[in-house]
Structures are given as structure tokens and as C-alpha cells.
Design a protein around this motif. Structure first.
Motif, short mmCIF file in Angstrom:
data_model
loop_
_atom_site.label_atom_id
_atom_site.label_comp_id
_atom_site.label_asym_id
_atom_site.label_seq_id
_atom_site.Cartn_x
_atom_site.Cartn_y
_atom_site.Cartn_z
N VAL A 16 -64.25 -54.53 -13.22
CA VAL A 16 -62.84 -54.66 -12.87
C VAL A 16 -62.34 -53.38 -12.20
CG1 VAL A 16 -60.50 -54.87 -13.82
CG2 VAL A 16 -62.32 -56.39 -14.61
N GLY A 17 -62.71 -52.23 -12.73
CA GLY A 17 -62.31 -50.96 -12.13
C GLY A 17 -62.85 -50.79 -10.73
N ALA A 18 -64.11 -51.16 -10.53
CA ALA A 18 -64.69 -51.07 -9.19
C ALA A 18 -63.97 -52.03 -8.23
CB ALA A 18 -66.18 -51.39 -9.25
N LEU A 19 -63.63 -53.22 -8.72
CA LEU A 19 -62.90 -54.18 -7.90
C LEU A 19 -61.53 -53.63 -7.52
CD1 LEU A 19 -62.92 -57.02 -6.64
CD2 LEU A 19 -61.89 -57.85 -8.77
N PHE A 20 -60.84 -53.01 -8.47
CA PHE A 20 -59.55 -52.38 -8.18
C PHE A 20 -59.70 -51.35 -7.06
CE2 PHE A 20 -57.39 -54.40 -11.47
CZ PHE A 20 -56.11 -53.90 -11.63
N MET A 21 -60.72 -50.52 -7.17
CA MET A 21 -60.91 -49.46 -6.17
C MET A 21 -61.20 -50.04 -4.80
SD MET A 21 -63.06 -46.77 -8.51
CE MET A 21 -63.36 -45.61 -7.21
N ASN A 39 -51.40 -47.86 -2.08
CA ASN A 39 -52.82 -47.96 -2.43
C ASN A 39 -53.27 -46.87 -3.42
OD1 ASN A 39 -52.54 -45.88 -0.59
ND2 ASN A 39 -54.55 -46.19 0.29
N VAL A 40 -52.45 -45.87 -3.65
CA VAL A 40 -52.86 -44.72 -4.45
C VAL A 40 -53.01 -45.08 -5.93
CG1 VAL A 40 -52.19 -42.42 -5.23
CG2 VAL A 40 -51.93 -43.06 -2.85
N PHE A 41 -52.00 -45.67 -6.54
CA PHE A 41 -52.07 -45.96 -7.97
C PHE A 41 -53.16 -46.97 -8.32
CE2 PHE A 41 -48.22 -44.54 -10.67
CZ PHE A 41 -48.59 -43.22 -10.45
N PRO A 42 -53.29 -48.08 -7.58
CA PRO A 42 -54.39 -49.00 -7.93
C PRO A 42 -55.76 -48.32 -7.83
CG PRO A 42 -52.86 -50.10 -6.48
CD PRO A 42 -52.44 -48.66 -6.55
N LEU A 45 -56.07 -45.95 -10.88
CA LEU A 45 -56.26 -46.73 -12.10
C LEU A 45 -57.68 -47.30 -12.16
CD1 LEU A 45 -52.85 -48.58 -12.44
CD2 LEU A 45 -53.72 -46.73 -13.85
N GLY A 46 -58.17 -47.78 -11.03
CA GLY A 46 -59.54 -48.27 -10.98
C GLY A 46 -60.54 -47.18 -11.29
N LEU A 47 -60.30 -45.99 -10.74
CA LEU A 47 -61.19 -44.86 -10.99
C LEU A 47 -61.19 -44.46 -12.47
CD1 LEU A 47 -63.02 -42.64 -9.82
CD2 LEU A 47 -60.97 -41.26 -9.46
N VAL A 48 -60.02 -44.42 -13.08
CA VAL A 48 -59.93 -44.10 -14.51
C VAL A 48 -60.66 -45.16 -15.33
CG1 VAL A 48 -58.32 -43.96 -16.46
CG2 VAL A 48 -57.81 -42.74 -14.34
N LEU A 49 -60.48 -46.43 -14.97
CA LEU A 49 -61.16 -47.51 -15.69
C LEU A 49 -62.67 -47.41 -15.55
CD1 LEU A 49 -60.57 -49.95 -17.43
CD2 LEU A 49 -60.38 -51.32 -15.36
N LEU A 51 -64.43 -44.62 -14.96
CA LEU A 51 -64.88 -43.45 -15.72
C LEU A 51 -64.88 -43.70 -17.23
CD1 LEU A 51 -63.15 -40.60 -13.67
CD2 LEU A 51 -65.55 -41.28 -13.62
N LEU A 52 -63.83 -44.36 -17.73
CA LEU A 52 -63.78 -44.66 -19.16
C LEU A 52 -64.87 -45.68 -19.55
CD1 LEU A 52 -59.94 -44.77 -19.80
CD2 LEU A 52 -61.56 -43.02 -20.55
N SER A 53 -65.16 -46.60 -18.67
CA SER A 53 -66.22 -47.58 -18.94
C SER A 53 -67.58 -46.90 -19.01
CB SER A 53 -66.23 -48.67 -17.86
OG SER A 53 -65.02 -49.36 -17.85
N ILE A 54 -67.82 -45.98 -18.11
CA ILE A 54 -69.08 -45.23 -18.14
C ILE A 54 -69.18 -44.42 -19.43
CG2 ILE A 54 -70.36 -43.36 -17.03
CD1 ILE A 54 -69.28 -44.46 -14.33
N LYS A 55 -68.07 -43.81 -19.83
CA LYS A 55 -68.04 -43.05 -21.08
C LYS A 55 -68.36 -43.96 -22.27
CE LYS A 55 -64.98 -40.08 -23.82
NZ LYS A 55 -64.98 -40.76 -25.09
N LEU A 56 -67.78 -45.16 -22.29
CA LEU A 56 -68.05 -46.09 -23.38
C LEU A 56 -69.51 -46.53 -23.39
CD1 LEU A 56 -67.06 -47.80 -25.74
CD2 LEU A 56 -66.36 -49.54 -24.09
N LEU A 57 -70.09 -46.74 -22.21
CA LEU A 57 -71.50 -47.10 -22.15
C LEU A 57 -72.37 -46.01 -22.78
CD1 LEU A 57 -71.97 -48.80 -18.67
CD2 LEU A 57 -72.40 -49.80 -20.91
#
Length: 151
Positions: A16-21, A39-42, A45-49, A51-57
Motif C-alpha cells: 500500500v505504501g509503495a502504491l501511494f508513492m 503530491n507531497v503528503f501522499p 505518507l507512503g514513504l513512512v508506511l 519504512l515502518l513496514s520494513i521495520k515490522l518485517l
């Protein structure tokens, strides 16, 4: 902590984060009267998602194996947060960003952990006003303003 569920969630949120980006790159780069384009906030937000997903993995690798007990599902908390998110989205334009974000955060904080109401209020107020000030005043972006009765 459920290792399998967290891994599935991490991969799903990573997608989902990659799709947002990717999709945010298709939005126009500038907006009339704003130094920050839509385009900046989406993208951020995608980048944060991502990065957090990678951290969770990475965190799931250190989870202990299942102890055999089933985790209790928290449907009531989920439904309260879902209802609060729907009300937030429905009233954001009418009531304004600062007030609705403040109320949503207080409800969310109190739903997740009862008690320390003043701490929840302080954090919610600081976040709401801080993001509004940073984005609208400093970056000259646009967010739903204060309600008409406050102007």
C-alpha cells in the motif's frame, strides 16, 4: 504478537505504501496559492508506511515462536476507532482540521488505553496545532480551516 499475522500485515502495508508513492507521482506537482504541491503528503505518507513496514518485517524475525495461546480479538476497540475515523472524514471539511484531528486523537488514545485523559488531550492538541502550523503557516499548504463560527 502473532508472527504470521504481523508479517502478512507488513507485506500488505508495504504494498500500500509503495502504491501511494507511485500514484502520488501522477498528481500535479504544484497547486495554486501553495508552495507545497498536492503530491507531497501522499508521497511522504507512503514513504513512512514503507519504512515502518520494513521495520515490522525485521522485528518479526525476533518474535518468539507461538506460545500456544490464542490472542483475544479486540472488536470493540476496532469498531470505536472505525466509527471515529468515519466521523472524522465526514466532518473534516465542515468542522476543520484542528478540531476534528484533536477529537479523533483523543478518542483514539482513550480507546487504546483508558486513563491519563490530560496527557491524551495535551498530545492531541500539540499534534493538531503543530501539524496545522507547520503545514499551513510554514510550508504555506492548505488544510480545512477553522469552522466559520471561529473566524
Amino acid at each position: 504478537m502473532n508472527k504470521t499475522a504481523d508479517r502478512i500485515a507488513a507485506v500488505a502495508f508495504l504494498a500500500v505504501g509503495a502504491l501511494f508513492m507511485v500514484e502520488s507521482l501522477r498528481i500535479s506537482k504544484s497547486a495554486y496559492g501553495s508552495a507545497v504541491g498536492p503530491n507531497v503528503f501522499p508521497f511522504l505518507l507512503g514513504l513512512v508506511l514503507v519504512l515502518l513496514s520494513i521495520k515490522l518485517l525485521f522485528e518479526t524475525r525476533s518474535y518468539p515462536d507461538a506460545a500456544g495461546g490464542k490472542l483475544q480479538r479486540q472488536y470493540k476497540k476496532f469498531l470505536i476507532i472505525l466509527a471515529a475515523a468515519i466521523v472524522y472524514a465526514a466532518l473534516l471539511e465542515t468542522v476543520g482540521y484542528v478540531i476534528m484531528t484533536f477529537l479523533f486523537l483523543v478518542v483514539g488514545f482513550q480507546t487504546m488505553e483508558k486513563g491519563s485523559l490530560w496527557k491524551s488531550i495535551a498530545i492531541a492538541a500539540g499534534f493538531s496545532l503543530g501539524v496545522y502550523g507547520l503545514y499551513v503557516k510554514l510550508l504555506q499548504g492548505t488544510l480545512p480551516s477553522w469552522p466559520i463560527w471561529f473566524q
